[in-house]
Scaffold this active site. Structure first.
Site, PDB file in Angstrom:
ATOM      1  N   LEU A  21      40.422  33.850  36.611  1.00  0.00           N
ATOM      2  CA  LEU A  21      41.539  33.727  35.685  1.00  0.00           C
ATOM      3  C   LEU A  21      42.587  34.804  35.920  1.00  0.00           C
ATOM      4  O   LEU A  21      43.757  34.619  35.597  1.00  0.00           O
ATOM      5  CB  LEU A  21      41.045  33.816  34.234  1.00  0.00           C
ATOM      6  CG  LEU A  21      40.158  32.669  33.759  1.00  0.00           C
ATOM      7  CD1 LEU A  21      39.619  32.975  32.370  1.00  0.00           C
ATOM      8  CD2 LEU A  21      40.935  31.363  33.755  1.00  0.00           C
ATOM      9  N   GLY A  22      42.198  35.949  36.463  1.00  0.00           N
ATOM     10  CA  GLY A  22      43.137  37.038  36.700  1.00  0.00           C
ATOM     11  C   GLY A  22      42.464  38.181  37.415  1.00  0.00           C
ATOM     12  O   GLY A  22      41.239  38.284  37.464  1.00  0.00           O
ATOM     13  N   GLY A  25      44.081  46.042  39.145  1.00  0.00           N
ATOM     14  CA  GLY A  25      43.541  47.221  39.798  1.00  0.00           C
ATOM     15  C   GLY A  25      42.204  47.662  39.244  1.00  0.00           C
ATOM     16  O   GLY A  25      41.427  48.318  39.929  1.00  0.00           O
ATOM     17  N   VAL A  29      38.859  38.968  36.018  1.00  0.00           N
ATOM     18  CA  VAL A  29      38.489  38.122  34.886  1.00  0.00           C
ATOM     19  C   VAL A  29      38.158  36.735  35.425  1.00  0.00           C
ATOM     20  O   VAL A  29      38.974  36.125  36.123  1.00  0.00           O
ATOM     21  CB  VAL A  29      39.622  38.028  33.854  1.00  0.00           C
ATOM     22  CG1 VAL A  29      39.157  37.221  32.639  1.00  0.00           C
ATOM     23  CG2 VAL A  29      40.076  39.407  33.429  1.00  0.00           C
ATOM     24  N   ASP A 137      48.329  47.540  23.902  1.00  0.00           N
ATOM     25  CA  ASP A 137      49.014  46.714  24.899  1.00  0.00           C
ATOM     26  C   ASP A 137      49.390  45.354  24.313  1.00  0.00           C
ATOM     27  O   ASP A 137      49.106  44.314  24.893  1.00  0.00           O
ATOM     28  CB  ASP A 137      48.152  46.541  26.140  1.00  0.00           C
ATOM     29  CG  ASP A 137      48.977  46.109  27.353  1.00  0.00           C
ATOM     30  OD1 ASP A 137      50.195  46.373  27.376  1.00  0.00           O
ATOM     31  OD2 ASP A 137      48.407  45.506  28.272  1.00  0.00           O
TER      32      ASP A 137
END
Length: 680
Positions: A21-22, A25, A29, A137
């Protein structure tokens, strides 16, 4: 969604992995399924971080804290193993689209929908803050729009209000353009910081524009520090008042998360725009393993921010050297990589094409390059340059690696935790334990000269032309490039950029360009321009892009306007070569302009952001997923190569061989089939 790679595990704990999914660094995921068939998201931290007890403690805290969140406005944590060799965390897989995706594809949300998002953010933050945590975030990519309402996701960087020593000392994590000014300056995250970020998200949702603009990281953060938010076009007065209150410069003046939740009017069952609702419904009826990757919109990557370190995003990796601590760099922060690389800054609508636009085409596939060698220097995209016949890679771990271009052997390496730069004929670096700027011989690594900045002097911009090296931030200093002897200082603001060529140095502030004589530092001219970025100095002209995407050409000799071209939105600094100016456009093009007039001579479309380099009549182009080598005269493709390469730093070349940094953290040498010359 991307499929699993050869080196990916098939299973984590009791979860079968279906795809990626992602990635960033710090980790990866995955999409996974439990033994009972439930679809989940599995976050796995990288081994090098897992070996650090500070990062493992952070991950353990994340899992424990996130498990306490039970409301319907967050993504519930289902399982975790902080003590595994590669720690992992499992959360529910939410069906929906992020605010980033929804706005980037379908445009700004209507006021009613934006108010519902505001209420959902307020409710989620109330719960997070109630357990002594700050999210840190909040951004468009972390706010999910679902059929059940907004959800705030990604607690990969959440931490207690009073935690000070678990993450690397002095660092702050967040996304430029969405983090609060005090957070960017290294102060502890707080509920008020999250409320500021929520206000920035709401501004983006309501306008379709990043509230503090795009371009250089340092510029974005400076605007946020001054709270110069772009709120034009928000017609709903109540919504505008809510956003303005959240974006107050003083944390004490911002509303609480609970107040934010109550300020927003309730939404009805059809609060989402029809197109967004249809996309959510489509995803709800589709096997997650068959879904495509998230809808892409180019922009700012997630970052890890240090109050005394800056890595502006353009056009190469740059860091900040400060003598005397964080107070000297109130609005200066760094850009690295956190767990995800969502793209959170929207771009404006692309300019309309004209029938006269000279776009080159090819009828047969171009030749494929041949890899000569690969040298791993990082866990993620290194920035790669050439200087003095040597390949230089600056890793995400803040080390400079000088590499033999013929063999791929590392010749020497040095820390660059405060500064890493290639300029002129030198490599410049400094480390945070010894804040001294050093100029290195590219081939041997010998220190040619060093400079110890006085207390609180800030260095973020650095350039070299001829025998002069100049550097600074709020003011400039020049030293002899050969031996470091002091030459001059100038009270000229270079916070937006610094470039040089020939006998001219150009500094960019938020309102103007200033041309200085390289030898003396005397001001030759000033040219007013709103938030200039992506500077370049050619033989007869200086080039810069303003905040509206207009490309300006200014006479190098006198600072007068030569021409302007609107809607260019370059993805990197232009490359002036003789009578031609080459651009890698944020519209998915490589463009050649006549330097004298700004008219197009040719253009090539790639459908993705392009960054461009030039050596000996050959252009080296990166689209992030491909490398293309073009004839600079007409844009004809000489060869190409498919690989996930650095999308921010142009490829470079030595002796005709092209060098790139890959997502796997390697420097790869590429040559065309049938020869070792990139232009043959």
């Amino acid at each position: 969604m991307e499929g699993l790679r050869r080196d990916d595990p098939d299973r984590i704990g009791g979860y079968v992995l279906l795809g990626r999914l992602g990635e960033g660094g710090m980790g990866v995921v995955y999409l996974g399924r439990s033994a009972g068939g439930r679809t989940v998201a599995v976050k796995v931290i990288r081994e090098r971080f897992a070996a650090d007890p500070r990062y493992r403690a952070r991950f353990r805290r994340e899992a424990s804290a996130a498990a306490q969140l039970t409301s319907t406005v967050t993504a519930p944590v289902l399982d975790a193993d902080p003590d595994a060799a590669a720690p992992w965390l499992v959360t529910a897989y939410l069906v929906g689209v992020t605010v980033h995706e929804a706005v980037g594809v379908h445009g700004p949300l209507p006021p009613g929908a934006a108010r519902v998002v505001a209420a959902g953010l307020g409710e989620a933050l109330v719960e997070i803050h109630s357990i002594g945590m700050a999210h840190r975030d909040v951004k468009p990519g972390n706010v999910m729009l679902t059929a059940d309402g907004p959800r705030l996701i990604d607690f990969g960087i959440a931490r207690p209000f009073d935690a000070t020593a678990i993450t690397v000392v002095g660092t702050t994590v967040g996304t430029p353009g969405y983090m609060a000014p005090e957070q960017a300056q290294g102060e502890p995250a707080s509920p008020a910081s999250d409320v500021f970020s929520a206000g920035a998200v709401l501004a983006y949702a309501a306008t379709g524009r990043a509230p503090f603009g795009t371009g250089d990281t340092a510029m974005i953060l400076a605007r946020a520090d001054r709270v110069q938010a772009d709120l034009a076009g928000i017609a709903d007065r109540h919504l505008l008042d809510v956003i303005t209150a959240c974006l107050a410069r003083d944390p004490a003046a911002r509303p609480s998360a609970g107040t934010l939740a109550h300020l927003a009017a309730p939404g009805g069952p059809d609060w989402l725009p029809a197109a967004v609702r249809e996309e959510i419904d489509r995803r709800a009826t589709t096997d997650p393993a068959a879904l495509p990757a998230p809808l892409p919109t180019p922009g700012m990557a997630d970052v890890t921010v240090d109050p005394v370190v800056t890595r502006p995003a353009q056009p190469r990796r740059r860091t900040l050297l400060v003598a005397g601590g964080a107070t000297a760099a109130a609005a200066v922060v760094a850009a690295g990589l956190t767990l995800f690389r969502d793209r959170d800054e929207p771009t404006a609508a692309p300019p309309k094409k004209t029938t006269t636009e000279p776009t080159t085409t090819t009828s047969t596939p171009p030749p494929i390059a041949v890899p000569l060698w690969s040298t791993k220097v990082s866990d993620y995209y290194p920035d790669v340059f050439t200087v003095g016949g040597v390949v230089v890679a600056i890793s995400q771990e803040d080390r400079v690696h000088a590499i033999d271009p013929a063999t791929g052997k590392v010749l020497w390496t040095t820390p660059s935790t405060l500064l890493g730069e290639v300029a002129g004929g030198h490599v410049y670096a400094a480390e945070n334990t010894n804040p001294v700027l050093r100029a290195f011989d590219p081939r041997t690594g010998a220190i040619r000269w060093s400079y110890t900045p006085p207390f609180r002097e800030v260095i973020v911009r650095l350039t070299e032309t001829g025998s002069v090296a100049s550097f600074g931030w709020e003011s400039l200093r020049a030293r002899a490039a050969t031996n470091g002897a002091g030459l001059w200082t100038a009270a000229v603001d270079a916070q937006n950029g610094l470039a040089a060529g020939g006998e001219l140095i150009v500094a960019a502030s938020g309102t103007a360009l200033t041309g200085l004589a390289a030898a003396s530092g005397q001001t030759r001219w000033t040219y007013p321009v709103d938030e200039p970025f992506y500077l370049a100095v050619g033989e007869r002209a200086v080039y810069a892009t303003d905040r509206n995407g207009v490309l300006h050409a200014i006479a190098a000799a006198g600072g007068t306007a030569l021409w302007r071209v609107p809607s260019m939105m370059p993805a990197s600094a232009p490359v002036p070569v003789g009578d031609v100016l080459y651009l890698g456009g944020g519209r998915g093009e490589v463009i050649a302009l006549a330097a004298a007039t700004g008219t197009r001579t040719w253009a090539r479309e790639y459908g993705a952001d392009c960054v461009v380099g030039h050596v000996d009549g050959v252009l080296q182009v990166s689209t992030g997923s491909e490398v293309h080598v073009l004839d600079a005269a007409d844009g004809t493709t000489r060869w190409t190569y498919e690989s996930d390469v650095n999308p921010k730093t142009p490829p470079c070349a030595v002796g005709g061989v092209v060098y790139v940094g890959t997502r796997e953290g390697a420097v790869v040498a590429l040559a065309p089939p049938g020869g070792a010359r990139a232009g043959s």
